[in-house]
Scaffold this motif. Structure first.
Motif, mmCIF file in Angstrom:
data_model
loop_
_atom_site.group_PDB
_atom_site.id
_atom_site.type_symbol
_atom_site.label_atom_id
_atom_site.label_comp_id
_atom_site.label_asym_id
_atom_site.label_seq_id
_atom_site.Cartn_x
_atom_site.Cartn_y
_atom_site.Cartn_z
ATOM 1 N N UNK A 95 7.197 0.544 -6.307
ATOM 2 C CA UNK A 95 6.664 -0.721 -6.826
ATOM 3 C C UNK A 95 5.282 -0.568 -7.439
ATOM 4 N N UNK A 96 4.401 0.251 -6.816
ATOM 5 C CA UNK A 96 3.032 0.333 -7.318
ATOM 6 C C UNK A 96 2.952 1.039 -8.662
ATOM 7 N N UNK A 97 4.044 1.788 -9.051
ATOM 8 C CA UNK A 97 4.020 2.502 -10.325
ATOM 9 C C UNK A 97 4.659 1.700 -11.448
ATOM 10 N N UNK A 98 5.265 0.548 -11.119
ATOM 11 C CA UNK A 98 5.870 -0.280 -12.157
ATOM 12 C C UNK A 98 4.776 -1.026 -12.898
ATOM 13 N N UNK A 99 5.062 -1.461 -14.153
ATOM 14 C CA UNK A 99 4.045 -2.214 -14.869
ATOM 15 C C UNK A 99 3.655 -3.431 -14.026
ATOM 16 N N UNK A 100 2.371 -3.628 -13.800
ATOM 17 C CA UNK A 100 1.907 -4.761 -12.999
ATOM 18 C C UNK A 100 1.942 -4.468 -11.508
ATOM 19 N N UNK A 101 2.590 -3.350 -11.126
ATOM 20 C CA UNK A 101 2.723 -3.044 -9.697
ATOM 21 C C UNK A 101 1.389 -2.781 -9.039
ATOM 22 N N UNK A 102 0.512 -2.053 -9.737
ATOM 23 C CA UNK A 102 -0.799 -1.742 -9.159
ATOM 24 C C UNK A 102 -1.595 -3.014 -8.942
ATOM 25 N N UNK A 133 -2.882 -4.523 -5.471
ATOM 26 C CA UNK A 133 -4.298 -4.837 -5.293
ATOM 27 C C UNK A 133 -4.465 -6.282 -4.809
ATOM 28 N N UNK A 134 -3.702 -7.185 -5.462
ATOM 29 C CA UNK A 134 -3.776 -8.603 -5.108
ATOM 30 C C UNK A 134 -3.347 -8.827 -3.657
ATOM 31 N N UNK A 135 -2.283 -8.116 -3.266
ATOM 32 C CA UNK A 135 -1.791 -8.249 -1.893
ATOM 33 C C UNK A 135 -2.860 -7.788 -0.909
ATOM 34 N N UNK A 136 -3.570 -6.693 -1.281
ATOM 35 C CA UNK A 136 -4.622 -6.183 -0.395
ATOM 36 C C UNK A 136 -5.777 -7.177 -0.298
ATOM 37 N N UNK A 137 -6.142 -7.758 -1.445
ATOM 38 C CA UNK A 137 -7.224 -8.745 -1.462
ATOM 39 C C UNK A 137 -6.838 -9.946 -0.594
ATOM 40 N N UNK A 138 -5.587 -10.414 -0.760
ATOM 41 C CA UNK A 138 -5.125 -11.566 0.031
ATOM 42 C C UNK A 138 -5.150 -11.257 1.523
ATOM 43 N N UNK A 139 -4.729 -10.034 1.858
ATOM 44 C CA UNK A 139 -4.716 -9.652 3.279
ATOM 45 C C UNK A 139 -6.139 -9.619 3.826
ATOM 46 N N UNK A 140 -7.071 -9.095 3.023
ATOM 47 C CA UNK A 140 -8.474 -9.049 3.470
ATOM 48 C C UNK A 140 -9.037 -10.451 3.630
#
Ligand code: SF4
Length: 202
Positions: free
Chosen positions: A17-24, A28-35
């Protein structure tokens, strides 16, 4: 490479998923939301501990927040009655606070508990009743039922009073309406400051 060949290759070796277009960005957004979620839980836990010490929130949403904290007290008491190992540790309390931590938005001068969009004053003012989060720069926390004020917000209100008073002093006598409007603002800010102090000392 043809499209069919490419699709077959994707089937054999799926792109992470992280290598698909927009995946990164999504990752990143998921990490920000989790933080943010963790930060909010810390903030709510800190407010809950203050409530336990008798330092109450103020503002139009204070009563709801206090009754939510009281419900957490009740849940902890019931859990402790069933299981004496439940002692109201930070970890246990954080789990019970997750519900409101998820709707907490940090305003410059207040906390916003965005639980019910239909009660959000900013959405009414913006004419966007179906929005799922508060619009930037539209908060009127002194009048919104979802807002609370806490001692950490005191400096912002105090500074607001100071700058408005300086401004009022610089307005000429002919601008009575403008002066009266600003004075009403100052009076409101002073009221907010007084209620923060009174609630914190309760
Ligand atoms: S007016 Fe402020 S406190 Fe009320 S919902 Fe909007 S952002 Fe939140």
């Amino acid at each position: 490479m043809g499209a069919v060949h490419e699709a077959f290759r994707e089937f054999q070796y799926p792109t992470p998923p992280s290598a698909r277009p927009g995946g990164a960005q999504a990752k990143f957004l998921a990490e920000v939301n989790a933080e943010e979620a963790e930060r909010n839980k810390d903030l709510v836990l800190a407010e809950y501990r203050r409530y336990q010490q008798g330092e109450m929130p103020s503002g139009p949403g204070a009563r709801d927040l206090i009754s939510f904290f009281a419900s957490v007290d009740g849940k902890l008491a019931r859990a402790a009655a069933e299981d004496p190992t439940v002692v109201g540790s930070d970890q246990e309390v954080r789990a019970l606070l997750a519900e409101v931590a998820g709707v907490l938005h940090l305003g410059v001068a207040n906390y916003c508990w965005f639980i019910d969009p239909s009660k959000a004053l900013c959405l009414k003012l913006a004419g966007t009743p179906n929005a799922t989060k508060p619009p930037a720069g539209m908060c009127d926390s002194a009048r919104c039922p979802q807002a609370t004020h806490h001692p950490r917000h005191r400096p912002v209100w105090a500074e607001s009073v100071r700058t408005k008073q300086v401004f009022i002093g610089s307005i000429g006598r002919n601008h009575k309406t403008e002066k009266a409007r600003l004075q009403a603002d100052v009076d409101r800010d002073v009221k907010v400051l007084a209620s923060i102090d009174a609630a914190a000392a309760a």
